[in-house]
Write an enzyme that holds these catalytic residues in place. Structure first.
Site, short mmCIF file in Angstrom:
data_model
loop_
_atom_site.label_atom_id
_atom_site.label_comp_id
_atom_site.label_asym_id
_atom_site.label_seq_id
_atom_site.Cartn_x
_atom_site.Cartn_y
_atom_site.Cartn_z
N VAL A 20 77.99 18.52 -9.82
CA VAL A 20 79.20 17.79 -10.20
C VAL A 20 79.95 17.23 -8.99
O VAL A 20 80.93 16.50 -9.14
CB VAL A 20 80.17 18.68 -11.03
CG1 VAL A 20 79.52 19.08 -12.34
CG2 VAL A 20 80.64 19.88 -10.25
N GLY A 21 79.49 17.59 -7.79
CA GLY A 21 80.10 17.05 -6.59
C GLY A 21 81.19 17.91 -5.99
O GLY A 21 82.06 17.42 -5.28
N THR A 23 81.05 20.03 -3.57
CA THR A 23 81.03 20.04 -2.11
C THR A 23 81.74 18.81 -1.56
O THR A 23 82.52 18.89 -0.61
CB THR A 23 79.58 20.07 -1.58
OG1 THR A 23 78.90 21.22 -2.12
CG2 THR A 23 79.56 20.14 -0.06
N LEU A 24 81.49 17.65 -2.17
CA LEU A 24 82.15 16.42 -1.73
C LEU A 24 83.66 16.51 -1.93
O LEU A 24 84.44 16.10 -1.07
CB LEU A 24 81.58 15.22 -2.48
CG LEU A 24 80.11 14.89 -2.24
CD1 LEU A 24 79.66 13.76 -3.15
CD2 LEU A 24 79.86 14.53 -0.78
N LYS A 44 81.51 28.50 2.80
CA LYS A 44 80.50 28.44 1.75
C LYS A 44 79.86 29.82 1.74
O LYS A 44 78.88 30.08 2.46
CB LYS A 44 79.47 27.35 2.07
CG LYS A 44 78.35 27.22 1.04
CD LYS A 44 78.80 26.50 -0.21
CE LYS A 44 77.62 26.32 -1.18
NZ LYS A 44 77.98 25.55 -2.37
N ASP A 59 75.57 21.91 2.71
CA ASP A 59 76.93 22.00 2.18
C ASP A 59 77.90 22.54 3.23
O ASP A 59 78.98 21.99 3.46
CB ASP A 59 76.97 22.91 0.95
CG ASP A 59 76.29 22.28 -0.26
OD1 ASP A 59 75.88 21.10 -0.16
OD2 ASP A 59 76.16 22.97 -1.29
N GLY A 123 77.36 26.82 -7.70
CA GLY A 123 77.28 26.56 -9.14
C GLY A 123 78.61 26.82 -9.82
O GLY A 123 79.66 26.43 -9.32
N ASN A 180 85.48 14.33 -11.28
CA ASN A 180 84.81 13.63 -10.19
C ASN A 180 83.78 12.63 -10.75
O ASN A 180 83.24 12.82 -11.82
CB ASN A 180 84.10 14.64 -9.28
CG ASN A 180 83.53 14.00 -8.03
OD1 ASN A 180 84.16 13.13 -7.42
ND2 ASN A 180 82.35 14.43 -7.62
N ASN A 181 83.56 11.57 -9.98
CA ASN A 181 82.52 10.58 -10.30
C ASN A 181 82.84 9.74 -11.54
O ASN A 181 81.95 9.41 -12.32
CB ASN A 181 81.16 11.25 -10.49
CG ASN A 181 80.37 11.29 -9.19
OD1 ASN A 181 80.54 10.45 -8.31
ND2 ASN A 181 79.51 12.28 -9.06
#
EC number: 6.3.3.3
Length: 249
Positions: A20-21, A23-24, A44, A59, A123, A180-181
């Site tokens: 799902v992004g 990390t970004l 992390k 990541d 996750g 996101n996205n």
């Protein structure tokens, strides 16, 4: 939550699913706070699918770059595993012991040496770590508010509400959720998703990030970081994450 005044504020970033992004999003937040002048710690705790476990995975490396932290590798990425599986399965395959208590203490070390700390999970909340412990248990033990990253596409209402419901049932403090996205030209169903979730979730909508189509992850992070300050929900995000004012850190 404990009232340890030695610990700076922070957030635990989880996703409704893999991909799902998160990390970004975590890296974009880190970069934004760094630009504000804060000393940003990143972590992390568990990264699988790491090509060379002697080094940070992709990541953790992205989080380090975005935050400009100089924290040691074993604080930023204490558990690095090769197999692209849930941490419990990867650790079993590689005969590695995951020390849950050490992960919690490492997060506290980071919170004693920074102004704000961002921890990114693996996750979603129900991912197993070791010995029956889940990512949700790590969130509780680290005593950090939860930010849930979700996607706008089909199935996200179910996935997001289940994640937020689980957090509430497990008494995890939740800062809110971030979509996101989002496509630049969404259809009505996608465009309505954030508002539908906000109406049903009993949690604050922290923002909606547009799709960042660049191939390079660092450029994606820069784009998302630029979007962050102009979000209509920016004040809600800042209030719920409680990052310190410049000069008070």
């Amino acid at each position: 939550m404990s009232a340890n005044i030695d610990l700076c504020p922070g957030v635990f970033v989880t996703g409704t699913d893999t991909g799902v992004g998160k990390t970004l999003v975590a890296a974009a937040l880190a970069q934004h706070l760094r630009k504000l002048g804060l000393r940003v710690g990143v972590m992390k705790p568990l990264e699988t699918g790491v090509e060379n476990p002697a080094e940070e995975g992709l990541d953790a490396a992205l989080l380090r770059w975005a935050s400009e932290t100089s924290a040691p590798r074993d604080q930023v990425a204490p558990v690095r595993l090769c197999a692209p599986l849930a941490p419990s399965m990867a650790a079993e395959m590689e005969k590695t012991f995951i020390d849950f208590g050490h992960l919690v203490e490492t997060s506290r070390q980071l919170r004693r040496s920074h102004d704000f700390v961002i921890v990114e999970g693996a996750g979603g909340l129900m991912v197993p770590i070791a010995g029956g412990l889940l990512i949700a248990d790590l969130v509780r033990a680290m005593e950090l508010p939860l930010m849930v990253v979700c996607r706008p596409t089909l199935g996200t209402i179910n996935h997001t509400l289940l994640t937020l419901f689980t957090a509430r049932q497990m008494a995890l403090p939740t800062a809110g959720f971030l979509v996101n996205n989002m496509p630049l030209h969404p259809d009505k169903a996608l465009a309505d998703t954030p508002h539908t979730l906000a109406a049903l979730a009993s949690a604050d909508l922290l923002g909606v990030f547009d799709n960042a189509p660049q191939d390079d992850d660092r450029q994606k992070v820069k784009n998302l970081s630029d979007q962050l300050a102009s979000l209509p929900t920016y004040k809600v995000l800042r209030r719920n994450l409680a990052w310190p004012e410049i000069g008070s850190a």
